[in-house]
Design an enzyme around this catalytic site. Structure first.
Site, PDB file in Angstrom:
ATOM      1  N   GLY A 117      -5.740  -5.820   7.047  1.00  0.00           N
ATOM      2  CA  GLY A 117      -4.527  -5.037   7.191  1.00  0.00           C
ATOM      3  C   GLY A 117      -3.775  -4.949   5.869  1.00  0.00           C
ATOM      4  N   CYS A 118      -2.766  -5.815   5.736  1.00  0.00           N
ATOM      5  CA  CYS A 118      -1.861  -5.692   4.601  1.00  0.00           C
ATOM      6  C   CYS A 118      -2.517  -6.111   3.289  1.00  0.00           C
ATOM      7  CB  CYS A 118      -0.601  -6.500   4.884  1.00  0.00           C
ATOM      8  SG  CYS A 118       0.281  -5.832   6.328  1.00  0.00           S
ATOM      9  N   VAL A 119      -3.452  -7.057   3.320  1.00  0.00           N
ATOM     10  CA  VAL A 119      -4.140  -7.440   2.079  1.00  0.00           C
ATOM     11  C   VAL A 119      -4.962  -6.264   1.574  1.00  0.00           C
ATOM     12  CG1 VAL A 119      -5.991  -8.883   1.146  1.00  0.00           C
ATOM     13  CG2 VAL A 119      -4.144  -9.913   2.502  1.00  0.00           C
TER      14      VAL A 119
ATOM     15  N   THR B 247      -2.889  -3.372   0.306  1.00  0.00           N
ATOM     16  CA  THR B 247      -2.259  -3.744  -0.962  1.00  0.00           C
ATOM     17  C   THR B 247      -3.259  -3.664  -2.111  1.00  0.00           C
ATOM     18  OG1 THR B 247      -0.657  -5.158   0.159  1.00  0.00           O
ATOM     19  CG2 THR B 247      -1.080  -5.639  -2.166  1.00  0.00           C
TER      20      THR B 247
END
Lengths: 245, 245, 245, 245
Positions: free
Chosen positions: C154-156, C159
């Site tokens: 997800g966020c990793v 990013t």
């Protein structure tokens, strides 16, 4: 350049300054009406903005009546992290005084924000830069951004330029924006109206919001969008098929 | 982590994978169906995407019938400016073969683009990154982005993540996206459906576009927006008061 | 697609998975190690991330020793403004529980953040989306972003994709990122390493930071940049000519 | 506001107009010196910019000698896709004449661009908006952006505001920027110097580039960055371990 011709003559010949026009789903943006910019007795970069605040408050009332959302911004930096402000304090050392939790980043107490009006903390001039404002507006179906607050030649102007770029019609009610000196204020109103958004009178802006109210087509309607697709959505495959809350 | 529990069990417990749902003003996005990714005989990074192209073409026809705009992207870099691609070719040297004007950046000839469908040249995975796509969509009043093309685990996924962020509902018709290997394709469809957009069948996507057509509420309507304000705009001050063209 | 060929075979043939390599001025990014994602007893979307937190803490120590800055993110929304999260809660209703000031948005108490490490509140998956992170990194002369935290898929991942796009080399120490299920975790590590950043061992990442420390070339140096121009700046015209503080 | 006080007095009291200063790795940006803005006989929005072009050419020579990259922008829209320009032509209908492939979007023939200088096509005022310029600059280790071209009150100013935001020091050589009228030109130089970047003389800018040349520290050095980490990179796990090309 123009060999000294008056800017109005030059711009009329170039046919600059047409109207971007009003959309049907406006949002009201109140930019940086924080103590650091509105209380000259507390901050050397502040201006006398009482009349601007009064105009913004009138627009807030009209926006609420029309069901249009209001968003507020303040500039604030983490005092423990000098690089939170990037390179900007090199130009304006006063920015270092706008510290999270400090007095200068509080909204001016005369500004009539409701708790449900989202307050965005920004780091640069434009309310769109480094924030999720464009996302908020698009997700809500907004098409018009009425920009108020300060300063006209700084954060208001940068916000207007970005609003147009992101696809929203910028409207600037003249009485609801202010600056710390008259000349940059007037110069930026001229440039904005010529190239980026419509500078209008407060009365015209209020009349527009009143019309929206009467026809019941304000941004609140956006919440109702999407029903065609959803009502008929037959067989959504995927992880889970729970009905939407 | 989960101690080996099946991802579907874990995600259901977390209530991931709800529906983002359809809006009323969709755009169709056709991502990177260029020769460099669709002609395995010419490019080692290409996949067999004939069925994907056929599905995208069916959606293009349905979108046009519904009045929804279509946008195309290709990846292309200036061969004379090595830094045009930034750091990315360090991970994938094949990117250096995608040169402006070269064969590998042309749309696959099977793809049915109309000359009035905007073609965006992008430099990174997401169709939104370093392009004006978000602006285009917001300016046109789009609320839903149907994403097709390739690759599912690369540019399609990155585009879906950004579409949601920018405030548009991502819809991914499963048959209209492809990848160069099955496993990353399926893994990204799972993640997309769980967290970012709705993975639907081609038939469902076509039915949605057909419904829009029948009710005449496709994105074309957006062009008609703004009339309320404009009709009544009384006295727009500024540089010039010419009537809007 | 590939007719069922193993993804590793397909990707090697495509020459994906080269090294982006390390730069000289890294920053450490700690993504979303907040209670809502690390305390399964409190949140149904959390995973068991004790080992991930321990690895992140080791990297934090090494980064500080090397003079590299650390940035933290959490996801948090204003509970009074439902549209703060845009469309995302439609996919994941749990996002509505991540409220500013609430327990689920606090950093996990095991995470060793210093008060001078900037904490960014983000609204979407990527730490760059709707934040001023790219500005912070460029202003400080950072060229490498080591990404830790959760979730890998997800966020990793989001990013990492944005870090590469914004011009920073993404490095992902495998032991310092985690997810709520194994399969998406491994699938995203594969994709990241193939296309967006270098997935390395914790030991390799620690060794890199230790080397920087020994040669004294960590990001702290960036503060010393710009002296050539400044020392010699002769006659800066403009509003004010005060010497730079 | 200020009750009519002179802007210089007000701004000095506010301590605006400090120096952002020069970095060590500049890039030269040449904004919109295209026929549509430089040939008054062909375009009603053009100005007499011969002296501006001459100054930009001098800076181009100095930048090349110092190893600093140059980037060019033009505004151009797809004539077949009316929404390529979003809402902007509503304010300035002349924008519709800036069509891809048309005469008005070619660089003025007096401008000395090399084929290896990247030419960016932009859609809005800022060279950063909807382009990958920030990515290009960060990937190359640029810390300073020297902005030339036109118009001062439009695309130059918007570019300067964004450059500062993205973390690059904006430097504006006064003789190398121009506008279609004097008043907006001077007003924007004042605002830029007060708040966003350093307005300097052409001679000062040339002297800065000459100093860089003599110490051999221009942006070209950035290409050499990253070797510390790479030389020692021991065991990069992942899809493929090929040595970096």
């Amino acid at each position: 350049m123009s060999g000294g011709a008056d800017k109005r003559t030059v711009y009329e010949r170039a046919r600059l300054g047409e109207r971007v026009g009003y959309g049907e789903h406006p949002a009201l943006l109140v930019v940086d009406l924080q103590v650091g910019f509105t209380a000259p007795e507390l901050s050397p970069v502040a201006g006398e903005l009482g009349a601007v605040i009064a105009a913004a408050n009138r627009l807030l009332g009209a926006a609420r009546a029309a069901g249009a959302p209001a968003y507020f911004t303040v500039i604030a930096y983490d005092p423990q992290c000098p690089d939170d402000a990037g390179l900007w304090p090199r130009k304006g050392p006063y920015l270092r005084t706008l510290t999270v939790g400090g007095d200068l980043v509080r909204l001016d107490p005369r500004v009539e924000r409701h708790p449900s009006d989202l307050l965005l903390v920004k780091k640069y001039a434009s309310a769109f830069f480094g924030t999720h404002l464009a996302a908020l507006l698009a997700a809500r179906g907004i098409d018009t951004v009425m920009v108020t607050g300060c300063t006209t030649s700084g954060c208001v102007r940068a916000t207007v330029v970005d609003a147009l770029g992101y696809g929203f019609r910028p409207i600037v009610p003249r009485e609801a924006v202010g600056d710390r000196a008259d000349e940059p204020h007037e110069a930026s109103l001229f440039d904005i109206d010529a190239k980026y958004g419509d500078v209008v009178s407060l009365e015209e802006a209020l009349a527009y919001l009143a019309r929206l109210r009467s026809v019941g087509r304000a941004a609140g309607d956006a919440a109702a969008r999407g029903r065609v697709g959803e009502a008929a959505a037959p067989t959504a495959p995927g992880v889970k098929r729970a009905s939407k809350s």
